[in-house]
Design a protein around this motif. Structure first.
Motif, short mmCIF file in Angstrom:
data_model
loop_
_atom_site.label_atom_id
_atom_site.label_comp_id
_atom_site.label_asym_id
_atom_site.label_seq_id
_atom_site.Cartn_x
_atom_site.Cartn_y
_atom_site.Cartn_z
N LEU A 93 67.87 -2.02 -30.35
CA LEU A 93 68.69 -2.72 -31.33
C LEU A 93 68.25 -2.33 -32.75
O LEU A 93 69.07 -2.10 -33.61
CB LEU A 93 68.52 -4.24 -31.12
N GLN A 94 66.98 -2.32 -32.98
CA GLN A 94 66.30 -2.06 -34.29
C GLN A 94 66.49 -3.23 -35.25
O GLN A 94 65.53 -3.74 -35.78
CB GLN A 94 66.73 -0.74 -34.94
N SER A 95 67.75 -3.63 -35.49
CA SER A 95 67.99 -4.78 -36.38
C SER A 95 69.34 -5.39 -36.02
O SER A 95 70.22 -4.68 -35.50
CB SER A 95 68.01 -4.32 -37.84
N THR B 254 53.14 10.35 -33.66
CA THR B 254 53.08 10.01 -35.07
C THR B 254 54.18 9.04 -35.48
O THR B 254 54.52 8.92 -36.64
CB THR B 254 53.10 11.30 -35.94
N VAL B 255 54.73 8.32 -34.48
CA VAL B 255 55.91 7.49 -34.78
C VAL B 255 55.57 6.36 -35.75
O VAL B 255 56.37 6.02 -36.61
CB VAL B 255 56.59 7.01 -33.48
N ARG B 256 54.35 5.81 -35.64
CA ARG B 256 53.89 4.80 -36.61
C ARG B 256 52.51 5.21 -37.11
O ARG B 256 51.78 5.92 -36.42
CB ARG B 256 53.84 3.41 -35.95
N GLU B 257 52.17 4.69 -38.29
CA GLU B 257 50.93 5.14 -38.93
C GLU B 257 49.69 4.83 -38.09
O GLU B 257 48.76 5.62 -38.03
CB GLU B 257 50.81 4.49 -40.30
N THR C 53 64.74 -3.84 -25.21
CA THR C 53 65.12 -3.26 -26.49
C THR C 53 63.91 -2.93 -27.36
O THR C 53 62.77 -3.26 -27.00
CB THR C 53 66.05 -4.25 -27.24
N ASP C 54 64.17 -2.26 -28.49
CA ASP C 54 63.17 -2.03 -29.54
C ASP C 54 63.68 -2.70 -30.80
O ASP C 54 64.87 -2.56 -31.13
CB ASP C 54 63.05 -0.53 -29.88
N ILE C 55 62.81 -3.40 -31.51
CA ILE C 55 63.20 -4.07 -32.75
C ILE C 55 62.16 -3.77 -33.82
O ILE C 55 60.95 -3.83 -33.56
CB ILE C 55 63.30 -5.60 -32.54
N ILE C 56 62.65 -3.45 -35.02
CA ILE C 56 61.74 -3.21 -36.15
C ILE C 56 61.83 -4.40 -37.10
O ILE C 56 62.92 -4.84 -37.46
CB ILE C 56 62.13 -1.92 -36.91
N VAL C 57 60.67 -4.92 -37.48
CA VAL C 57 60.62 -6.03 -38.45
C VAL C 57 60.05 -5.49 -39.76
O VAL C 57 59.07 -4.73 -39.75
CB VAL C 57 59.71 -7.17 -37.93
N SER D 247 66.89 6.34 -40.56
CA SER D 247 66.23 6.54 -41.85
C SER D 247 64.72 6.26 -41.85
O SER D 247 64.02 6.69 -42.74
CB SER D 247 66.89 5.64 -42.89
N TYR D 248 64.24 5.53 -40.85
CA TYR D 248 62.82 5.16 -40.78
C TYR D 248 62.02 6.13 -39.90
O TYR D 248 60.80 6.07 -39.86
CB TYR D 248 62.67 3.75 -40.16
N CYS D 249 62.71 7.03 -39.19
CA CYS D 249 62.08 7.69 -38.04
C CYS D 249 61.66 9.13 -38.31
O CYS D 249 62.42 9.94 -38.86
CB CYS D 249 63.06 7.65 -36.87
N THR E 291 58.48 -4.92 -29.97
CA THR E 291 58.69 -5.31 -31.36
C THR E 291 57.70 -4.53 -32.23
O THR E 291 56.51 -4.45 -31.90
CB THR E 291 58.47 -6.82 -31.52
N PHE E 292 58.22 -3.94 -33.31
CA PHE E 292 57.36 -3.11 -34.16
C PHE E 292 57.43 -3.58 -35.60
O PHE E 292 58.51 -3.92 -36.09
CB PHE E 292 57.83 -1.65 -34.13
N ILE E 293 56.29 -3.54 -36.26
CA ILE E 293 56.30 -3.74 -37.70
C ILE E 293 56.65 -2.41 -38.33
O ILE E 293 56.10 -1.36 -37.95
CB ILE E 293 54.91 -4.25 -38.17
N TYR E 294 57.59 -2.41 -39.27
CA TYR E 294 58.02 -1.18 -39.92
C TYR E 294 56.80 -0.43 -40.47
O TYR E 294 55.92 -1.01 -41.10
CB TYR E 294 59.01 -1.47 -41.06
N SER E 295 56.75 0.86 -40.21
CA SER E 295 55.65 1.68 -40.69
C SER E 295 56.24 2.82 -41.51
O SER E 295 57.15 3.52 -41.07
CB SER E 295 54.89 2.21 -39.46
N LYS E 296 55.71 2.98 -42.70
CA LYS E 296 56.25 3.97 -43.64
C LYS E 296 55.86 5.37 -43.19
O LYS E 296 54.67 5.66 -43.05
CB LYS E 296 55.58 3.66 -44.98
N ARG E 297 56.81 6.24 -42.91
CA ARG E 297 56.50 7.61 -42.48
C ARG E 297 56.93 8.57 -43.58
O ARG E 297 58.15 8.67 -43.88
CB ARG E 297 57.22 7.97 -41.17
N SER E 298 55.97 9.26 -44.16
CA SER E 298 56.33 10.07 -45.33
C SER E 298 57.29 11.20 -44.93
O SER E 298 57.19 11.77 -43.85
CB SER E 298 55.09 10.59 -46.03
#
Ligand code: 5AD
Ligand code: SF4
Length: 488
Positions: free
Chosen positions: A313-315, A97-100, A351-355, A211-213, A382-389
């Motif tokens: 890295l994430q950002s 469930t890490v991304r929508e 690495t992992d990077i969130i955009v 904070s995103y995870c 590379t991942f597009i930021y996904s909102k996790r409630s």
């Protein structure tokens, strides 16, 4: 404690009340239930005159892949026969469930399973893993997917036989999702996907709350296994033909901190490196905030540790890194990379990077691009930021517009790819050891394996080479992978 108290749903543990023969300690209790289910399956197999089949479908990360091996091990002990397809009598979805989009994929595929179930009266459908830990998912399954027979979470994968027994003997839907783990259950059966390599859990859970995870909410708090149990498991695997292990944890660099006798991850690596017959050690994932100088020393010292480090890295923006709760800055990250490259010059870095993290400005994104251009990663997810409630970042009202995110993502991907290709080309002409993993899926005259830096190499050969480590001349580089020729 009554184990059912930990369950968030209606499972009442009625079996424990009714049957005094049931062992209370693990893993004995689960072996007892494997036996019970086996009797039921054997009876049904007799009646049907055919085997009862199962299929476990894994979504997500290496942790889930390892959990699926446990699920498969238990189901084989329960008398089921493994099937290649989802057209089976028992299908388990081990979810992520890490991304929508991971959630959406599962909901879509459950519809297909329903089609199979309508044609096969025997069929049971189960959903487990990270999605099951989310109450809104369980509600949705209850309301809109009533054909799902069993639902259990990440903390009680080991209880599959008990849950299955309950389902088979009481003919009702079982929802058994635990708020937290009861402890680490060792010595359960396990069916490995590969004969020559294996993942090993060294710890479970995560305490970092980036904070995103969503992971800390669905996998619970950090718990490390005792080093002796890990070493003992690896020794057994080696005796069984395993040459490569992947030590698994959400943040392996904080391994051992919560043990009664704390052990560092660097020391664990040194212990595992001593195991005779083991050839390669990998690990996943390292958090930059906890990467110690001692770990870099251990990686350099230990000849079996592969020359690859995945360092998310994430950002590259200090402002966003602080907001993400990552506890390092861009300069700190770059200084770790320098230290590693000083000690291990040819190491591959990924690495992992969130955009598109909430509030990401053009300037923030340029900082990320700057790190990518300076570090020159061998590859990057590379991942597009996904909102996790439920996560802090999801509550922010400065979400970045989709078109801006897409444009940044495309630019990042182009840069990551072109650097990756340049770096891969630099190894052409060298002779390096390759662990052969499988027959090539597109061209059966080839086999495919990996260098210690994790790059993929194709070479002529057949399945007899699977599991062997060969010295291979890298003849040609095609983007991110090589064509090679064995030299002996
Ligand atoms: N959105 C996008 N990517 C995420 N990751 C974790 N949570 C999210 C999210 N909400 C990425 C991180 C992590 C990897 C496993 O998944 O980059 O390192
Ligand atoms: Fe998620 Fe951060 Fe934990 Fe990784 S370290 S699992 S990104 S919370």
């Amino acid at each position: 404690m009554d184990r059912s108290e930990n369950n968030k749903y209606e499972y009442k543990g009625s079996l424990s009340a009714a049957d005094t023969d049931i062992p209370v300690t693990e893993p004995d209790r689960q072996y007892f239930f494997m036996d019970k289910v086996k009797k039921l399956t054997e009876k049904r197999v007799q009646e049907l005159g055919r085997p009862l089949t199962f299929h476990v479908t894994t979504f997500g990360c290496q942790m889930n892949a390892r959990d699926s091996e446990k699920l498969r091990g238990i189901l084989l002990k329960c008398g089921y026969t493994e099937s290649e397809s989802e057209d089976a009598d028992l299908v388990l979805y081990n979810t992520c469930t890490v991304r929508e989009n991971a959630d959406n994929k599962v909901f879509g595929r459950l519809g297909v399973l329903h089609g199979y179930k309508k044609k096969n009266k025997e069929m049971m459908i189960g959903l487990c893993g990270c999605m099951a830990q989310e109450s809104q998912v369980v509600e949705k399954l209850r309301k809109s997917y009533p054909f799902v027979d069993i639902i259990f979470g990440t903390h009680n994968v080991y209880m599959l036989a008990e849950i299955l027994y309950e389902r088979l003997s009481e003919h009702r839907k079982i929802i058994d999702v635990r708020e937290k783990a009861d402890g680490i259950v060792e010595n359960l059966p396990l069916e490995r996907k590969y004969s020559f390599k294996s993942g090993i859990n060294i710890m479970f859970g995560c305490n970092n709350f980036c904070s995103y995870c969503i992971v800390p909410y669905v996998r619970g708090r950090e718990r490390s296994r005792e080093p002796e149990a890990i070493v003992c498991e690896i020794k057994k695997l080696v005796a069984d033909g395993v040459k490569e292990v992947m030590l698994l944890g959400q943040n392996v660099n904080s391994y051992g901190k919560t043990l009664d006798h704390p052990v560092s991850f660097a020391d664990l690596l040194r212990m595992v490196n001593e195991i005779d017959g083991l050839e390669r050690i990998r690990f996943m994932t390292s958090h930059p905030k906890d990467l110690s100088d001692d770990l870099i020393d251990a990686m350099a010292e230990c000849d079996k540790v592969c020359n690859h480090l995945h360092l998310p890295l994430q950002s590259g923006s200090d402002r966003l890194l602080a907001d993400m709760n990552r506890h390092y800055t861009k300069e700190k990250y770059l200084s770790i990379v320098d230290k590693i490259r000083n000690k291990i010059p040819d190491i591959a870095l990924t690495t992992d990077i969130i955009v598109g993290y909430p509030g990401e400005t053009d300037e923030d994104f340029e900082e990320t691009m700057d790190v990518v251009n300076r570090v020159r990663y061998d590859s990057a997810f590379t991942f597009i930021y996904s909102k996790r409630s439920g996560t802090p970042a999801a509550r922010r009202d400065d979400q970045v517009p989709e078109d801006v995110v897409k444009a940044r993502f495309d630019r990042l991907l182009t840069t990551v790819r072109s650097i990756g290709e340049e770096k891969a080309k630099a190894l052409t002409g060298k002779t390096l050891p390759v662990l052969v993993e499988e027959v090539n899926r597109q061209d059966p005259s080839l086999v495919t394996g990996r260098l210690t830096n994790n790059s993929v190499v194709h070479l002529k050969g057949d399945k007899s080479l699977i599991g062997q480590i060969l010295d291979v001349h890298l003849d040609e580089c095609s983007g991110f992978y090589y064509y090679g020729t064995p030299v002996r």
